[in-house]
Design an enzyme around this catalytic site. Structure first.
Site, PDB file in Angstrom:
ATOM      1  N   ASP A  34      56.671   7.052  58.154  1.00  0.00           N
ATOM      2  CA  ASP A  34      58.037   6.818  58.641  1.00  0.00           C
ATOM      3  C   ASP A  34      58.050   6.277  60.073  1.00  0.00           C
ATOM      4  O   ASP A  34      58.623   6.883  60.981  1.00  0.00           O
ATOM      5  CB  ASP A  34      58.875   8.103  58.595  1.00  0.00           C
ATOM      6  CG  ASP A  34      58.970   8.710  57.217  1.00  0.00           C
ATOM      7  OD1 ASP A  34      58.961   7.952  56.241  1.00  0.00           O
ATOM      8  OD2 ASP A  34      59.055   9.951  57.121  1.00  0.00           O
ATOM      9  N   GLU A 200      66.578   6.527  49.943  1.00  0.00           N
ATOM     10  CA  GLU A 200      66.556   7.190  51.250  1.00  0.00           C
ATOM     11  C   GLU A 200      66.124   6.189  52.316  1.00  0.00           C
ATOM     12  O   GLU A 200      65.893   5.017  52.039  1.00  0.00           O
ATOM     13  CB  GLU A 200      65.604   8.390  51.230  1.00  0.00           C
ATOM     14  CG  GLU A 200      64.170   8.043  50.883  1.00  0.00           C
ATOM     15  CD  GLU A 200      63.293   9.264  50.683  1.00  0.00           C
ATOM     16  OE1 GLU A 200      63.795  10.392  50.779  1.00  0.00           O
ATOM     17  OE2 GLU A 200      62.085   9.080  50.427  1.00  0.00           O
TER      18      GLU A 200
END
Length: 321
Positions: A34, A200
């Site tokens: 991420d 997401e």
């Protein structure tokens, strides 16, 4: 032809066969999950933030590296009183009124007991970060969303926080003028009604007259212990709109709130499960899509995921890498 040259050529041919360029070069500390990227205004140094180690971050003189790990943004964890406040996820970084903001997620895997927090620094130097706790974007089992994966976007004079993971997927909430707390209620901007609603990691980027909503779709993690069926692993998709606040559609005109999403990057060659993306305007290279991915020649564990990046071509009106 040497074995090493053959491997490189074969990898390039495999990538081209699927229409995707291989990730750009990364030197130094390249294991990330991420990633979030920004360039410091004062000296042009690059900073990269990532999940793990209470938001680990690294710096470099260029997007290629060499990347050097500096340490943790919040070495003592977050002041948010929720499980997971010592294991912070999914950072997002922005410059707001001359101050660097890192938004982070507090949660545990599969839980809706979640919140998006904020840490700030005027320099991004190690040990310069102040934790401000929750932005007021929080969730519980009574909410239709999960308050993780925050992404700040400024449109004109208004800040918005895009966020969400599974459940009813991606929401957006207006923020106050300092971008420190939520200003009004949130609304849905992307939703896949099928299956487990595996959407997401929203990231919004404006190019030309369009607002592009990038997101990750599919199964993100744990590939070393349980490999998803082919095509169900992470991939990067996009929808676009002429407004920052809604009516996003994909290249086929399907609404992003009804399962729409055009694939930008997916598994190809030795690249597997790319996602957790962002977009960065590099002063030399132009728009860059950055993300994490698995190199199948190295390993599938979450700790082995690598920092990837590619130049984006918007000439068709849709991002192509």
């Amino acid at each position: 032809m040497s074995a090493s040259v053959f491997v490189v050529v074969a990898s390039c041919l495999a990538a081209l066969a699927h229409g995707y360029a291989n990730p750009g070069s990364c030197l130094g500390a390249c294991n990330v999950h991420d990633p979030a990227l920004i360039r410091r205004e004062s000296d042009g140094k690059y900073f990269r933030f990532s999940t793990g180690n209470k938001i680990s971050y690294a710096s470099s003189s260029s997007i290629e590296g060499p990347w050097t790990v500096l340490g943790s943004v919040l070495p003592s964890g977050s002041s948010i009183d929720l499980p997971g406040n010592d294991d912070l996820w999914a950072p997002d970084v922005s410059l707001v009124n001359g101050v660097y903001h890192v938004y982070y997620s507090v949660s545990t895997f599969g839980s809706q007991s979640s919140a998006i927090g904020l840490a700030t620094s005027s320099t991004m130097d190690l040990n310069s970060w102040t934790d401000h706790g929750s932005t007021g974007i929080q969730s519980s089992s009574s909410k239709p969303y999960n308050a993780i994966d925050g992404n700040l976007f400024k449109d004109g004079g208004t800040y918005y926080m895009n966020f969400g993971s599974f459940w009813h997927d991606i929401y957006q909430a207006p923020m106050n003028s300092a971008a420190t707390s939520v200003a009004s209620s949130s609304y849905n901007i992307a939703y896949n009604p099928s299956g487990t609603h595996a959407v997401e990691g929203a990231f919004m980027y404006k190019y030309g007259n369009y607002y592009y909503l990038f997101f990750s779709a599919g199964i993100c993690c744990g590939y070393d212990t349980s490999r998803p069926a082919s095509g169900e692993e992470y991939k990067i998709k996009v929808c676009r709109s002429t407004s920052a606040t809604g009516n996003f559609v994909d290249a086929n005109g399907v609404a992003c709130t009804n399962g729409g999403g055009t694939v930008v990057l997916e598994s190809h060659g030795n690249v597997y499960g790319p996602g957790g993306q962002g977009v960065f305007t590099d002063p030399s290279l132009g728009p860059i899509l950055y993300y994490h991915y698995v190199d199948t020649t190295i390993g599938y564990a979450d700790s082995q995921k690598l920092f990837g990046w590619n130049k984006i071509d918007f000439s068709s009106g849709w991002p192509v890498v």
